[in-house]
Design a protein around this motif. Structure first.
Motif, mmCIF file in Angstrom:
data_model
loop_
_atom_site.group_PDB
_atom_site.id
_atom_site.type_symbol
_atom_site.label_atom_id
_atom_site.label_comp_id
_atom_site.label_asym_id
_atom_site.label_seq_id
_atom_site.Cartn_x
_atom_site.Cartn_y
_atom_site.Cartn_z
ATOM 1 N N CYS A 177 0.822 -1.215 0.000
ATOM 2 C CA CYS A 177 0.000 0.000 0.000
ATOM 3 C C CYS A 177 0.855 1.264 0.000
ATOM 4 O O CYS A 177 0.405 2.317 -0.484
ATOM 5 C CB CYS A 177 -0.926 0.011 1.209
ATOM 6 S SG CYS A 177 -2.204 -1.262 1.190
ATOM 7 N N ALA A 178 2.046 1.175 0.550
ATOM 8 C CA ALA A 178 2.896 2.364 0.658
ATOM 9 C C ALA A 178 3.237 2.938 -0.708
ATOM 10 O O ALA A 178 3.526 4.137 -0.827
ATOM 11 C CB ALA A 178 4.170 2.021 1.419
ATOM 12 N N ASP A 179 3.211 2.104 -1.738
ATOM 13 C CA ASP A 179 3.573 2.560 -3.090
ATOM 14 C C ASP A 179 2.372 2.967 -3.928
ATOM 15 O O ASP A 179 2.526 3.354 -5.093
ATOM 16 C CB ASP A 179 4.339 1.439 -3.814
ATOM 17 C CG ASP A 179 5.649 1.090 -3.127
ATOM 18 O OD1 ASP A 179 6.293 2.019 -2.597
ATOM 19 O OD2 ASP A 179 6.008 -0.100 -3.102
ATOM 20 N N LEU A 180 1.172 2.893 -3.353
ATOM 21 C CA LEU A 180 -0.020 3.242 -4.121
ATOM 22 C C LEU A 180 -0.242 4.755 -4.127
ATOM 23 O O LEU A 180 0.017 5.430 -3.125
ATOM 24 C CB LEU A 180 -1.250 2.552 -3.533
ATOM 25 C CG LEU A 180 -1.299 1.020 -3.642
ATOM 26 C CD1 LEU A 180 -2.534 0.484 -2.931
ATOM 27 C CD2 LEU A 180 -1.288 0.569 -5.099
ATOM 28 N N PRO A 181 -0.729 5.295 -5.232
ATOM 29 C CA PRO A 181 -1.043 6.733 -5.288
ATOM 30 C C PRO A 181 -2.069 7.102 -4.223
ATOM 31 O O PRO A 181 -2.989 6.328 -3.931
ATOM 32 C CB PRO A 181 -1.624 6.912 -6.694
ATOM 33 C CG PRO A 181 -1.107 5.756 -7.479
ATOM 34 C CD PRO A 181 -0.989 4.617 -6.517
ATOM 35 N N GLY A 182 -1.911 8.271 -3.653
ATOM 36 C CA GLY A 182 -2.857 8.754 -2.667
ATOM 37 C C GLY A 182 -2.577 8.322 -1.250
ATOM 38 O O GLY A 182 -3.198 8.831 -0.313
ATOM 39 N N VAL A 183 -1.635 7.388 -1.052
ATOM 40 C CA VAL A 183 -1.313 6.908 0.293
ATOM 41 C C VAL A 183 -0.239 7.797 0.908
ATOM 42 O O VAL A 183 0.821 8.004 0.317
ATOM 43 C CB VAL A 183 -0.840 5.442 0.266
ATOM 44 C CG1 VAL A 183 -0.335 5.012 1.643
ATOM 45 C CG2 VAL A 183 -1.978 4.527 -0.193
ATOM 46 N N THR A 184 -0.522 8.317 2.098
ATOM 47 C CA THR A 184 0.452 9.174 2.771
ATOM 48 C C THR A 184 1.274 8.428 3.797
ATOM 49 O O THR A 184 2.413 8.802 4.078
ATOM 50 C CB THR A 184 -0.247 10.356 3.467
ATOM 51 O OG1 THR A 184 -1.141 9.852 4.469
ATOM 52 C CG2 THR A 184 -1.028 11.186 2.454
ATOM 53 N N GLU A 185 0.714 7.352 4.379
ATOM 54 C CA GLU A 185 1.472 6.611 5.387
ATOM 55 C C GLU A 185 0.820 5.261 5.646
ATOM 56 O O GLU A 185 -0.406 5.113 5.559
ATOM 57 C CB GLU A 185 1.549 7.401 6.697
ATOM 58 C CG GLU A 185 2.471 6.778 7.731
ATOM 59 C CD GLU A 185 2.608 7.617 8.988
ATOM 60 O OE1 GLU A 185 3.573 7.399 9.735
ATOM 61 O OE2 GLU A 185 1.746 8.488 9.233
ATOM 62 N N VAL A 186 1.647 4.286 5.961
ATOM 63 C CA VAL A 186 1.197 2.980 6.438
ATOM 64 C C VAL A 186 1.744 2.809 7.856
ATOM 65 O O VAL A 186 2.938 2.971 8.090
ATOM 66 C CB VAL A 186 1.692 1.834 5.532
ATOM 67 C CG1 VAL A 186 1.297 0.485 6.123
ATOM 68 C CG2 VAL A 186 1.121 1.980 4.125
ATOM 69 N N ARG A 187 0.852 2.516 8.811
ATOM 70 C CA ARG A 187 1.264 2.372 10.204
ATOM 71 C C ARG A 187 0.822 1.016 10.739
ATOM 72 O O ARG A 187 -0.315 0.590 10.504
ATOM 73 C CB ARG A 187 0.622 3.469 11.068
ATOM 74 C CG ARG A 187 0.961 4.874 10.645
ATOM 75 C CD ARG A 187 0.459 5.900 11.646
ATOM 76 N NE ARG A 187 -0.969 6.122 11.630
ATOM 77 C CZ ARG A 187 -1.596 7.016 10.848
ATOM 78 N NH1 ARG A 187 -0.885 7.735 9.980
ATOM 79 N NH2 ARG A 187 -2.899 7.183 10.906
ATOM 80 N N VAL A 188 1.707 0.358 11.476
ATOM 81 C CA VAL A 188 1.386 -0.913 12.112
ATOM 82 C C VAL A 188 1.918 -0.890 13.538
ATOM 83 O O VAL A 188 3.072 -0.520 13.772
ATOM 84 C CB VAL A 188 1.999 -2.110 11.352
ATOM 85 C CG1 VAL A 188 1.705 -3.421 12.089
ATOM 86 C CG2 VAL A 188 1.465 -2.191 9.935
ATOM 87 N N LEU A 189 1.078 -1.248 14.489
ATOM 88 C CA LEU A 189 1.480 -1.372 15.880
ATOM 89 C C LEU A 189 0.710 -2.526 16.493
ATOM 90 O O LEU A 189 -0.528 -2.480 16.588
ATOM 91 C CB LEU A 189 1.185 -0.083 16.656
ATOM 92 C CG LEU A 189 1.499 -0.140 18.164
ATOM 93 C CD1 LEU A 189 3.001 -0.266 18.407
ATOM 94 C CD2 LEU A 189 0.944 1.089 18.880
ATOM 95 N N GLY A 190 1.417 -3.569 16.911
ATOM 96 C CA GLY A 190 0.731 -4.735 17.444
ATOM 97 C C GLY A 190 -0.260 -5.264 16.432
ATOM 98 O O GLY A 190 0.045 -5.378 15.236
ATOM 99 N N ALA A 191 -1.467 -5.583 16.882
ATOM 100 C CA ALA A 191 -2.499 -6.120 15.987
ATOM 101 C C ALA A 191 -3.367 -4.997 15.429
ATOM 102 O O ALA A 191 -4.604 -5.081 15.422
ATOM 103 C CB ALA A 191 -3.343 -7.141 16.736
ATOM 104 N N VAL A 192 -2.705 -3.949 14.939
ATOM 105 C CA VAL A 192 -3.378 -2.796 14.344
ATOM 106 C C VAL A 192 -2.643 -2.419 13.064
ATOM 107 O O VAL A 192 -1.422 -2.231 13.077
ATOM 108 C CB VAL A 192 -3.371 -1.573 15.293
ATOM 109 C CG1 VAL A 192 -4.137 -0.410 14.659
ATOM 110 C CG2 VAL A 192 -3.933 -1.928 16.652
ATOM 111 N N GLY A 193 -3.363 -2.312 11.968
ATOM 112 C CA GLY A 193 -2.763 -1.887 10.704
ATOM 113 C C GLY A 193 -3.571 -0.754 10.095
ATOM 114 O O GLY A 193 -4.804 -0.831 10.029
ATOM 115 N N VAL A 194 -2.889 0.310 9.673
ATOM 116 C CA VAL A 194 -3.562 1.522 9.203
ATOM 117 C C VAL A 194 -2.929 1.999 7.895
ATOM 118 O O VAL A 194 -1.705 2.073 7.788
ATOM 119 C CB VAL A 194 -3.438 2.662 10.243
ATOM 120 C CG1 VAL A 194 -4.237 3.880 9.790
ATOM 121 C CG2 VAL A 194 -3.864 2.195 11.615
ATOM 122 N N VAL A 195 -3.761 2.325 6.934
ATOM 123 C CA VAL A 195 -3.318 2.984 5.707
ATOM 124 C C VAL A 195 -4.024 4.333 5.643
ATOM 125 O O VAL A 195 -5.260 4.391 5.640
ATOM 126 C CB VAL A 195 -3.640 2.151 4.453
ATOM 127 C CG1 VAL A 195 -3.145 2.880 3.197
ATOM 128 C CG2 VAL A 195 -3.016 0.764 4.540
#
Length: 436
Positions: A354-372
């Protein structure tokens, strides 16, 4: 499978559309919904015969999945469903309080059992205000918090949510005015600069603030923002310097979700009050709790009422307490730390594209949490439908496509979730598919 909006209504769905208010939706122009007919493991069964992996854990609560034998048994073994908690008590409530005290940071050994996360926040705020009154400081009636936070949908809780970018900004003029510091920086960010501003703000309002309240390490519905744990240490120091209480809202971050049992554990900080909920019962029944120190309880007792002025009707519900005990047993038996670490590794791998997709500003992961995070708000229906085509249930909001999977997910489930999030992000930005 097709979009939920494209499917013919059954009589039940037709009634739902006309009469049933779903969260954050309009009855005049209702969003499409899917009919769930069953749930087992980590999968939801729909009325069209399809199944979806629940990548949201039913809003972060169903950490063990659905139809869990141990939790089902706990409900059947209760001798009674509920009795009032005023003047009465029972073993499930007492044992749950004992277990929470054992699991909580040292010193949090007083327990108030509430009936929802928002209510637990209301209770914590009320405790903080009564504590200050009991200590001879009745002028301390405001709360210090940070931008980007979210603590619930009731009025006290709304007042400490972000007043500008949060979901409750339209109510700002009628909510109690609180004191807001800048949002804490991401891990590795300028903690020192942020701390200078935070300390200055606390000093400016030292005679009117009763407590500091924040979500530790991970802000949830305010933006799924991960921040540097060192900020919690700063808050603890400021609270001690000014005679404030530190309230940590662990409703979303507790019970292993961030990779530690409590978000506070990332910083080695002990709060004066802690709110827990959501995953407490494994998603089976609504239940929450506020834990505090003996010093805080004594302060409340010293206020003019002499008692904590709160008492929910369903406080200490026997069914909920029983299933919460079983859920905590299961959490420890299944090694929550290993489960969170495994899911974290799977999400880091699965969301990396997802980090390389247009429109994505950040990918965050912490424990069992994933955010785009995207650079503009997403169309919820478009993203949800795209994820469903990959066999996964997602519920994005604002500019975020995220997941908080049940701990019971297998590696294959987590990989499928990663694929679905990527598909949802791709659908959210139509040019992504052409440029990838």
């Amino acid at each position: 499978m097709g979009s939920a909006a494209d499917r013919a209504d059954t009589p039940l769905l037709a009634f739902d559309r006309e009469h049933v208010w779903h969260p954050y939706t309009s009855l005049s122009a209702p969003s499409p919904v899917r009919m769930v007919t069953g749930a087992r493991g980590v999968r939801l069964s729909l009325d069209d015969g399809s199944e979806l992996i629940d990548a949201m854990s039913s809003w972060w609560a169903a950490i063990h999945g659905y139809g869990v034998p141990e939790l089902d048994a706990a409900l059947r073994e209760v001798d009674f469903a509920h009795v009032m908690f005023g003047g009465l008590t029972h073993a499930p409530a007492i044992r749950l309080a004992q277990r929470l005290v054992d699991l909580a940071p040292a010193g949090l050994d007083r327990v108030f059992l509430a009936d929802s996360g928002s209510v637990s926040v209301e209770v914590a705020l009320k405790i903080a205000l009564q504590y200050q009154r009991g200590r001879g400081r009745p002028e301390r009636t405001r709360l210090l918090t940070v931008r980007g936070g979210y603590h619930g949908d009731t009025f006290g809780a709304m007042s400490v949510c972000d007043p500008v970018g949060g979901m409750h900004s339209m109510f700002t003029d009628v909510l109690a005015p609180q004191v807001f510091a800048p949002r804490p920086p991401a891990p590795g960010g300028d903690v020192e600069g942020w701390a200078t501003e935070f300390r200055s703000l606390a000093d400016d309002h030292r005679d009117e603030v009763a407590a500091i309240i924040v979500e530790p390490v991970l802000q949830g519905a305010g933006g799924m923002w991960v921040y540097d744990p060192a900020c919690l240490q700063v808050m603890r120091e400021v609270a001690d310097e000014h005679g404030l209480l530190l309230v940590l809202d662990e409703i979303a971050t507790g019970f292993g979700r961030t990779g530690e049992l409590w978000g506070a554990d990332h910083a080695g900080v002990r709060p004066d009050l802690m709110c827990v909920g959501k995953a407490l019962t494994g998603g089976y029944l609504t239940l929450a709790a506020v834990l505090c120190t003996d010093e805080v309880a004594r302060g409340v007792a010293a206020s003019e009422s002499g008692v904590l002025m709160h008492g929910p009707t369903f406080m200490g519900n026997a069914l909920a307490c029983s299933v919460a005990l079983a859920s905590l047993d299961l959490l420890q038996a299944r090694d929550w730390r290993a489960q969170a670490a495994r899911i974290e590794a799977g999400l880091r791998s699965g969301l990396a594209p997802c980090a390389d997709l247009p429109g994505v500003t950040e990918v965050r992961v912490l424990g069992a949490v994933g955010v785009v995070q995207l650079d503009e708000p997403v169309d919820v229906v478009t993203v949800t439908d795209a994820a469903a085509e990959h066999g996964v249930w997602l519920r994005p909001f604002r500019d975020l496509v995220y997941t908080m999977p049940p701990y019971a997910c297998t590696d294959a489930d987590v990989a499928r979730i990663g694929e679905a999030v990527t598909a949802g992000v791709t659908a959210a930005v139509p040019t992504a598919g052409m440029l990838a």
